[in-house]
Design an enzyme around this catalytic site. Sequence first.
Site, PDB file in Angstrom:
ATOM      1  N   GLU A  62      -7.618  -0.209  -1.466  1.00 35.72           N
ATOM      2  CA  GLU A  62      -6.766  -0.815  -2.487  1.00 35.72           C
ATOM      3  C   GLU A  62      -6.639  -2.331  -2.383  1.00 35.72           C
ATOM      4  O   GLU A  62      -6.671  -3.043  -3.412  1.00 35.72           O
ATOM      5  CB  GLU A  62      -5.363  -0.188  -2.436  1.00 35.72           C
ATOM      6  CG  GLU A  62      -5.292   1.231  -2.982  1.00 35.72           C
ATOM      7  CD  GLU A  62      -5.541   2.286  -1.915  1.00 35.72           C
ATOM      8  OE1 GLU A  62      -5.159   3.436  -2.123  1.00 35.72           O
ATOM      9  OE2 GLU A  62      -6.155   1.947  -0.870  1.00 35.72           O
ATOM     10  N   ASP A  68      -8.463   6.586 -11.034  1.00 40.09           N
ATOM     11  CA  ASP A  68      -9.536   6.459 -12.020  1.00 40.09           C
ATOM     12  C   ASP A  68      -9.462   5.069 -12.648  1.00 40.09           C
ATOM     13  O   ASP A  68      -8.629   4.810 -13.524  1.00 40.09           O
ATOM     14  CB  ASP A  68      -9.379   7.544 -13.092  1.00 40.09           C
ATOM     15  CG  ASP A  68     -10.562   7.620 -14.025  1.00 40.09           C
ATOM     16  OD1 ASP A  68     -11.246   6.592 -14.211  1.00 40.09           O
ATOM     17  OD2 ASP A  68     -10.825   8.701 -14.577  1.00 40.09           O
TER      18      ASP A  68
END
Length: 258
Positions: free
Chosen positions: A136, A68
């Site tokens: 990522e 998040d």
Amino acid sequence: MAMSMNYDTLRVRLDDDILFLQMHRPQAANAIDDTLVREIGAALHGAEGAAKVVVLEGLPEVFCNGADFNEIGARLERGAPPQDPGPLYDLWHRLATGPFVSVAHVRGRANAGGIGFVAACDVVLCDSKATFSLSELLFGVMPACVLPFLARRIGPARANMMTLMTQPIGAAQALDWGLVDGCEENSDNLLRKQLLRLRRLGADGVARYKRYAASLDDTLRHARPLALQANLEVFSDPANLAKIARYARTGKFPWEAD
């Protein structure tokens, strides 16, 4: 018991000895926050001894979108330390080695930490529109805690490819690579068929087998300290945190101008 609790991020249902856990954070694309990790862990603990199969699901359009970023940005503004990755790693380890058959039912997008949930489960089923990605490195971080589980499932070379390319792969490729075990356009029907088979298994036999299987491969336990160290390193880097906070605030990727 799992059914007696009130959950903020989950919808929980126990059907005989099958526990259904639906991640339900529609406002956050099923992103992973501390509450989600804590509540899934509590549901698994609450159903211990009652459930021999655990089905983990998301929403029709998104299984789980990973960390998040809004929570990470809020922690940065408060000057709080990075989120402890240990509980999430331990939750995935529980799905991989616990005394039950863990089934991931993936519809829509599974990204970043969502791949951790997928790779940790014993059985992965998806619909034909599902996609799988590790985003990522776009933000300077890396899937440190995901990689031990993903490499265990699809091998180091393919896990490396997903990490470096950051590009989603479709359901057909995920099936070919072994990230997914079964795929149909109507994945609900596929799940029902598989659960009919799994219902025939005895709970004691499942638990005994999972203990034995875990004893044959101790890589997840040995990888834990390295994974947590690498995670904390990249999520303590101010430059990475600035990229994440900017994306959470504006929706712009690091290479996009203000």
